[in-house]
Design a protein around this motif. Structure first.
Motif, PDB file in Angstrom:
ATOM      1  N   ALA A  31      -8.027  75.241 -74.955  1.00  0.00           N
ATOM      2  CA  ALA A  31      -7.623  75.221 -76.364  1.00  0.00           C
ATOM      3  C   ALA A  31      -6.266  74.563 -76.567  1.00  0.00           C
ATOM      4  CB  ALA A  31      -7.581  76.653 -76.914  1.00  0.00           C
ATOM      5  N   LEU A  32      -5.512  74.357 -75.491  1.00  0.00           N
ATOM      6  CA  LEU A  32      -4.144  73.856 -75.631  1.00  0.00           C
ATOM      7  C   LEU A  32      -4.031  72.498 -76.328  1.00  0.00           C
ATOM      8  CD1 LEU A  32      -2.367  74.988 -72.342  1.00  0.00           C
ATOM      9  CD2 LEU A  32      -1.859  75.692 -74.678  1.00  0.00           C
ATOM     10  N   VAL A  36      -1.723  72.105 -79.681  1.00  0.00           N
ATOM     11  CA  VAL A  36      -0.635  71.138 -79.821  1.00  0.00           C
ATOM     12  C   VAL A  36      -0.838  70.269 -81.060  1.00  0.00           C
ATOM     13  CG1 VAL A  36       0.420  69.098 -78.766  1.00  0.00           C
ATOM     14  CG2 VAL A  36      -0.078  71.106 -77.370  1.00  0.00           C
ATOM     15  N   GLN A  37      -2.079  69.868 -81.339  1.00  0.00           N
ATOM     16  CA  GLN A  37      -2.369  69.079 -82.538  1.00  0.00           C
ATOM     17  C   GLN A  37      -2.021  69.838 -83.815  1.00  0.00           C
ATOM     18  OE1 GLN A  37      -6.468  67.862 -82.439  1.00  0.00           O
ATOM     19  NE2 GLN A  37      -6.187  66.469 -80.706  1.00  0.00           N
ATOM     20  N   LYS A  38      -2.249  71.145 -83.797  1.00  0.00           N
ATOM     21  CA  LYS A  38      -2.056  71.943 -85.003  1.00  0.00           C
ATOM     22  C   LYS A  38      -0.608  72.360 -85.228  1.00  0.00           C
ATOM     23  CE  LYS A  38      -6.474  72.088 -86.026  1.00  0.00           C
ATOM     24  NZ  LYS A  38      -7.028  71.452 -87.245  1.00  0.00           N
ATOM     25  N   ILE A  39       0.084  72.798 -84.141  1.00  0.00           N
ATOM     26  CA  ILE A  39       1.433  73.344 -84.339  1.00  0.00           C
ATOM     27  C   ILE A  39       2.504  72.572 -83.568  1.00  0.00           C
ATOM     28  CG2 ILE A  39       0.520  75.653 -84.783  1.00  0.00           C
ATOM     29  CD1 ILE A  39       1.345  76.470 -81.980  1.00  0.00           C
ATOM     30  N   GLN A  94       2.968  80.061 -85.827  1.00  0.00           N
ATOM     31  CA  GLN A  94       3.089  78.837 -86.620  1.00  0.00           C
ATOM     32  C   GLN A  94       3.848  77.735 -85.877  1.00  0.00           C
ATOM     33  OE1 GLN A  94       1.513  78.600 -89.666  1.00  0.00           O
ATOM     34  NE2 GLN A  94       0.734  80.621 -89.032  1.00  0.00           N
ATOM     35  N   SER A  95       4.334  78.047 -84.683  1.00  0.00           N
ATOM     36  CA  SER A  95       5.045  77.054 -83.882  1.00  0.00           C
ATOM     37  C   SER A  95       4.832  77.373 -82.410  1.00  0.00           C
ATOM     38  CB  SER A  95       6.544  77.063 -84.204  1.00  0.00           C
ATOM     39  OG  SER A  95       7.142  78.277 -83.773  1.00  0.00           O
ATOM     40  N   MET A  96       5.114  76.394 -81.558  1.00  0.00           N
ATOM     41  CA  MET A  96       4.965  76.607 -80.127  1.00  0.00           C
ATOM     42  C   MET A  96       5.953  77.652 -79.625  1.00  0.00           C
ATOM     43  SD  MET A  96       3.161  75.874 -77.496  1.00  0.00           S
ATOM     44  CE  MET A  96       2.270  74.371 -77.946  1.00  0.00           C
ATOM     45  N   THR A  97       7.144  77.690 -80.190  1.00  0.00           N
ATOM     46  CA  THR A  97       8.141  78.688 -79.793  1.00  0.00           C
ATOM     47  C   THR A  97       7.628  80.097 -80.050  1.00  0.00           C
ATOM     48  OG1 THR A  97       9.964  77.162 -80.246  1.00  0.00           O
ATOM     49  CG2 THR A  97      10.498  79.516 -80.143  1.00  0.00           C
TER      50      THR A  97
END
Length: 477
Positions: A31-32, A36-39, A94-97
């Motif tokens: 799913a990664l 990455v594309q989304k957030i 909502q973010s990678m962080t």
């Protein structure tokens, strides 16, 4: 509902918890790219795995010890709740962080569950029955590794990537309800008098966290000889020395060092460490060897791993019969011998090798790994005082994870160094030669495992139909 049915329901709930916590280490892999594309956050993508591994591994021995002191059911359910909260927050990221932070929270819950799953088994039933049931749990553990990427791919393509995390909620809530009502826990009478070893816990987390971070980031984020990596290793070494000093003087140490004076405990921990080195190294580099070394496809690489994990389940089942017939030393020796033989064969495979030959060899490695999994839990649990069963069980998974990260990191150094210094003209040959050299390192790890296993002594399984009275037990209502 009679006690047997309650026991079966409880075991089912524990299996669900084990499956979910293990599945979450692999389900997000496919799913990664979508995440990455989304957030966004491509540069931090590796931390989605690292955060979970780091927190879950660090918390295991601490959760195991605290469960010995204050009750295993409480800490297992607390871990499951934390795991579910982390899962829901991951799905809402909502973010990678945010995703990385919440994966760390998920890992804390997963580590608390892992530290208590097998200790609960020994509290629920006599040791003789645990030997058989444990194989089922190990098979579920292996199956989750096989199914994780496929389940993640299906969920991401058919629903939404966030459901890779939301899917944990309904199953986890059912497990919480079943365990809450099916088990009645007897708390330790002496728990009020015990003091938590806060300093030891902090030093253990510092040691584990700094060393794992150095091994994970070395050669990737920073050069191995860079100051950040050297400082992390130095911090880990200093914290380890302080930890050993504190534990020798603590009234109730977070990791009782005295239990490692037992040859079975020390030997099992050492062999399990080498098992982690072998398992993680094989899982990471055999698919690369198939795809990049001998020209196989992505499907070929994936199909090579499946026989190994299927053989892990077969090996775990075999061990339930071996436990009653052979000593721990014999079982550990056979485990390392099978895995080492399989790895030795790989070091001699030519580029034109048939893919079925590799799959058969992977099955041999998996069989060796699978045999040791239940053996390690049984050997170390029956060798320690019952009041240390929680921390003893957590030590098995802890040492396996540490060994896995250490092995994967050192093998990467060997492979990458050989690639950098190779003068071969063909890229495919260069990669195959480099990976072959890395597998020699895994063969060496198996040999070290054989040496450690040979020093384990003659201890073996002894049937204990009734748990000792002074143990914290979870009994069925």
């Amino acid at each position: 509902m009679d006690s047997n049915k309650r026991l079966h329901w409880t075991l089912g709930a524990l299996l669900v918890g084990l499956f979910l916590s293990s599945l979450d280490q692999t389900i997000v892999s496919t799913a990664l790219p979508t995440i990455v594309q989304k957030i966004g956050g491509l540069e931090h993508i590796s931390w989605v795995f690292t955060a979970y591994m780091l927190t879950s591994t660090s918390v295991m021995p601490i959760a195991g010890k605290l469960s010995d002191m204050y009750g295993r059911k409480t800490f297992y359910l607390s871990g499951l709740v934390v795991f579910l909260i982390g899962s829901l927050l991951c799905g809402l990221s909502q973010s990678m962080t945010q995703l990385i932070v919440f994966r760390g929270l998920q890992g804390i819950g997963g580590g608390m569950m892992a530290a208590n799953t097998f200790a609960l088994l020994f509290s629920l039933m006599p040791v003789g029955k645990v030997a058989r049931v444990q194989s089922l749990f190990m098979s579920v553990l292996a199956m989750s590794s096989i199914l994780g990427p496929s389940i993640g791919s299906f969920i991401t393509s058919q629903w939404d990537w966030r459901w890779n995390f939301f899917i944990n909620a309904p199953l986890g809530i059912i497990a919480i309800i079943i365990i809450s009502f099916a088990m009645k826990e007897k708390k330790p009478e002496s728990s009020i008098r015990l003091k938590i070893d806060y300093l030891g816990a902090a030093l253990l987390v510092t040691t584990t966290g700094s060393v794992l971070l150095a091994l994970k980031m070395g050669g990737i984020n920073y050069a191995w000889r860079s100051w950040p990596i050297l400082e992390l290793f130095a911090l880990g070494a200093a914290a380890l020395i302080a930890f050993l000093f504190v534990e020798r003087r603590a009234a109730e140490p977070i990791l009782p060092l005295g239990m490692f004076y037992n040859r079975t405990v020390a030997g099992t921990a050492g062999v399990t460490f080498m098992q982690g080195v072998i398992m993680f190294g094989a899982l990471l580099y055999i698919p690369l060897f198939v795809q990049g070394g001998i020209g196989g496809s992505v499907v070929d690489a994936g199909n090579t791993v499946t026989p190994m994990m299927a053989a892990v389940m077969a090996g775990a089942t075999m061990s339930s019969f071996m436990i009653r017939r052979f000593s721990w030393r014999t079982c550990a020796l056979l485990s390392m011998l099978l895995a080492g033989t399989g790895l030795y064969i790989i070091t001699h495979l030519p580029l034109e090798v048939n893919k079925w030959t590799i799959r058969s060899d992977m099955a041999l490695i998996g069989l060796g790994i699978g045999i040791m999994m239940p053996i390690a839990q049984m050997a170390i649990t029956t060798a320690v005082d019952p009041r240390y069963r929680g921390v003893a069980n957590s030590t098995v998974t802890f040492t396996r994870n540490i060994g896995g990260v250490f092995g994967a990191s050192l093998m990467a150094v060997i492979v990458n160094h050989h690639l950098a210094s190779s003068i071969e003209a063909r890229e495919q040959t260069k990669l195959a030669d480099a990976i072959h050299l890395g597998f020699w390192f895994l063969v060496a790890a198996a040999l070290v495992g054989i040496i450690i296993a040979s020093l384990m002594g003659r201890a073996r399984y002894v049937n204990q139909p009734i748990p000792p009275q002074n143990e914290t037990v979870s009994t069925i209502k």
